[in-house]
Scaffold this active site. Structure first.
Site, short mmCIF file in Angstrom:
data_model
loop_
_atom_site.label_atom_id
_atom_site.label_comp_id
_atom_site.label_asym_id
_atom_site.label_seq_id
_atom_site.Cartn_x
_atom_site.Cartn_y
_atom_site.Cartn_z
N ASP A 126 0.83 -1.21 0.05
CA ASP A 126 0.12 -0.17 0.00
C ASP A 126 0.74 1.25 -0.11
OD1 ASP A 126 -2.84 1.20 2.23
OD2 ASP A 126 -2.34 1.44 0.02
N ASP A 131 -8.04 -7.54 0.84
CA ASP A 131 -7.08 -7.57 1.95
C ASP A 131 -8.10 -7.31 3.26
OD1 ASP A 131 -6.83 -4.44 1.62
OD2 ASP A 131 -6.19 -5.05 3.51
N CYS A 156 -12.60 -27.89 9.26
CA CYS A 156 -11.49 -27.12 8.63
C CYS A 156 -10.36 -27.77 8.65
CB CYS A 156 -11.28 -25.95 9.69
SG CYS A 156 -9.89 -24.99 9.21
N CYS A 179 -7.06 -26.66 8.64
CA CYS A 179 -6.06 -25.93 9.02
C CYS A 179 -5.45 -26.68 10.29
CB CYS A 179 -6.36 -24.61 9.58
SG CYS A 179 -6.93 -24.54 11.31
N CYS A 230 -6.96 -26.81 13.44
CA CYS A 230 -8.04 -27.62 13.62
C CYS A 230 -7.80 -29.14 13.21
CB CYS A 230 -9.29 -27.32 12.59
SG CYS A 230 -9.94 -25.64 13.06
N HIS A 257 -5.92 -20.48 12.04
CA HIS A 257 -7.13 -20.93 11.49
C HIS A 257 -8.09 -19.94 10.73
CE1 HIS A 257 -11.03 -22.46 11.37
NE2 HIS A 257 -11.69 -20.89 12.06
C1 APQ Z 1 -2.11 -3.06 4.17
C2 APQ Z 1 -3.38 -2.19 4.13
C3 APQ Z 1 -3.85 -2.18 2.82
S1 APQ Z 1 -5.44 -1.31 2.30
C4 APQ Z 1 -5.55 0.07 3.42
C5 APQ Z 1 -6.99 0.58 3.13
C6 APQ Z 1 -7.92 0.29 3.50
C7 APQ Z 1 -9.15 1.20 3.14
N1 APQ Z 1 -10.26 0.66 3.73
C8 APQ Z 1 -9.21 2.35 2.29
C9 APQ Z 1 -7.94 2.49 1.77
C10 APQ Z 1 -7.73 3.44 0.80
O1 APQ Z 1 -8.79 4.21 0.54
N2 APQ Z 1 -6.50 3.85 0.33
C11 APQ Z 1 -5.42 3.33 0.67
N3 APQ Z 1 -4.08 3.50 0.13
N4 APQ Z 1 -5.29 2.17 1.51
C12 APQ Z 1 -6.71 1.86 1.96
ZN ZN Z 2 -9.04 -24.45 11.39
#
Ligand code: APQ
Ligand code: ZN
Length: 378
Positions: free
Chosen positions: A102, A275, A313, A315, A318, A344
């Site tokens: 990011d 993510d 599961c 994993c 589990c 998990h």
């Molecule tokens: C490791 C985190 C990645 S996602 C982080 C994130 C999370 C959320 N919810 C929104 C944004 C966004 O609008 N812009 C950017 N660069 N990142 C966001």
């Molecule tokens: Zn599990």
């Protein structure tokens, strides 16, 4: 396969998406310098160059394909030049799968005591030592080129929720100018730069943001500014407005999402990548994710429960340990307890996206979604 001819800097090529009946649910394959990966996919978050409490080997075993890291954190500590000297983030953390970083904007606004946002960038105080810092599109892109992730993100402002229309409009327009500056600063071949759609919770601003960024022709698109406290129906409405404007032959990444119910809805709208810190964060306070909702394994009810968290599961937790044992470890503040709940929860979400992919390929995604939501939201 979708042509990416002319995208000289792009390696995140997007194979023909397999569409499924209703709307945009699709199964695709994402090409990167570290492999070809299946979508829909969940990407574990490794903020400071480690996915908390689990090893790269365990991540590989549970099926993780791409993991995330944060430019904001690594820029402040240990510094992205140091990571470059170590051979880049893959070498530094011994991860040979895909990495996405990011750009730092979100973390500046959500972590450091913000000083000031200007056209140039964002001034803030480090959450580590209080020092005055500054991030701009150029600095954020240079830092990400140092880290060497396969996919990097343009520098953006994640508009807070709620936000006045006028602020959202001006901020979104600035994020588009920052995306253009990010593109100009990005000179590392073999690395894909994704733009990030903003627009707050305003349909017209979302459409303008998407259209403007598509005309700048990025190899993939993040959808930002969501999962920031808005009601889920509002998030879905923004997806409905935004996703159809994004090129079908390019990956769509919904940032910061989320829980399984949000994932299955977002896949329905045509999202490919997710993510979220949620699975690893709630694991650390003893909450396990299951298809019937959350199971707080730390609760007294599980003191003598010798069944696994989830009997179905696959994993490591589990397959080998009971709720009673994991509860004991958590109550005793044993690190292994957090490791087991984390393993998990990550496995659960990775397996969930794999199941969604299979359902799409077999053209039964809608019934999969109905059955899951009936059980999960009960
Ligand atoms: C490791 C985190 C990645 S996602 C982080 C994130 C999370 C959320 N919810 C929104 C944004 C966004 O609008 N812009 C950017 N660069 N990142 C966001
Ligand atoms: Zn599990």
């Amino acid at each position: 396969t979708c042509a990416f001819a002319g995208q000289k800097k792009v390696l995140a090529a997007y194979e023909e998406a397999v569409k499924c009946g209703y709307s945009g649910a699709r199964a695709g394959r994402l090409h990167t310098p570290h492999g070809v990966f299946d979508t829909p996919m969940f990407m574990p978050v490794g903020t400071q160059a480690t996915v908390k409490a689990v090893s790269p080997r365990e991540l590989k075993e549970m099926g993780a394909q791409i993991i995330l890291s944060n430019t904001y954190h690594l820029y402040l500590r240990p510094g992205t030049e140091l990571v470059a000297e170590a051979g880049g983030l893959h070498r530094f953390m011994d991860w040979d799968g895909g990495i996405l970083t990011d750009s730092g904007g979100f973390q500046v606004f959500s972590l450091g005591p913000l000083r000031k946002i200007t056209e140039e960038g964002a001034a803030f105080r480090s959450h580590i030592d209080g020092s005055t810092q500054f991030l701009s599109p150029e600095i954020a892109i240079k830092a990400q080129m140092n880290l060497g992730a396969d996919i990097i993100m343009a520098f953006d402002e994640c508009i807070p929720y709620p936000a006045e229309y006028q602020y959202a409009k001006l901020s979104t327009e600035r994020t588009t100018r920052w995306a253009e500056r990010s593109q100009k600063a990005h000179t590392r071949s073999g690395q894909a730069l994704f733009a990030i759609v903003q627009g707050g919770m305003y349909q017209d601003l979302r459409r303008v943001s998407a259209n403007d960024l598509v005309s700048l022709d990025f190899p993939g698109y993040g959808i930002g500014g969501l999962s920031v406290g808005e009601p889920k129906p509002v998030m879905y409405e923004m997806l409905e407005q935004t996703v159809p404007l994004l090129p079908e032959n390019k990956p769509r990444y919904l940032m910061g999402v989320g829980t399984p119910d949000c994932l299955v809805e977002a896949v329905r709208y045509g999202i490919d990548m997710f993510d979220c810190v949620f699975p690893t964060r709630v694991a650390r306070n003893g909450t396990a994710m299951t298809k019937s909702g959350r199971l707080v394994v730390k609760n007294a009810a599980y003191a003598k429960d010798f069944l696994p968290i989830d009997e179905n599961c696959g994993c490591y937790a589990c397959q080998n340990f009971s709720r009673a044992y994991i509860r004991h470890l958590l109550k005793a503040d044993e690190i292994f307890g957090l490791r087991l709940t984390t393993i998990h929860n990550l496995y659960f979400l990775l397996d969930f996206t794999k199941k969604m992919r299979q359902a799409i390929l077999e053209d039964r995604f809608l019934s999969f979604r109905e059955e899951f939501l009936a059980q999960y939201c009960k």
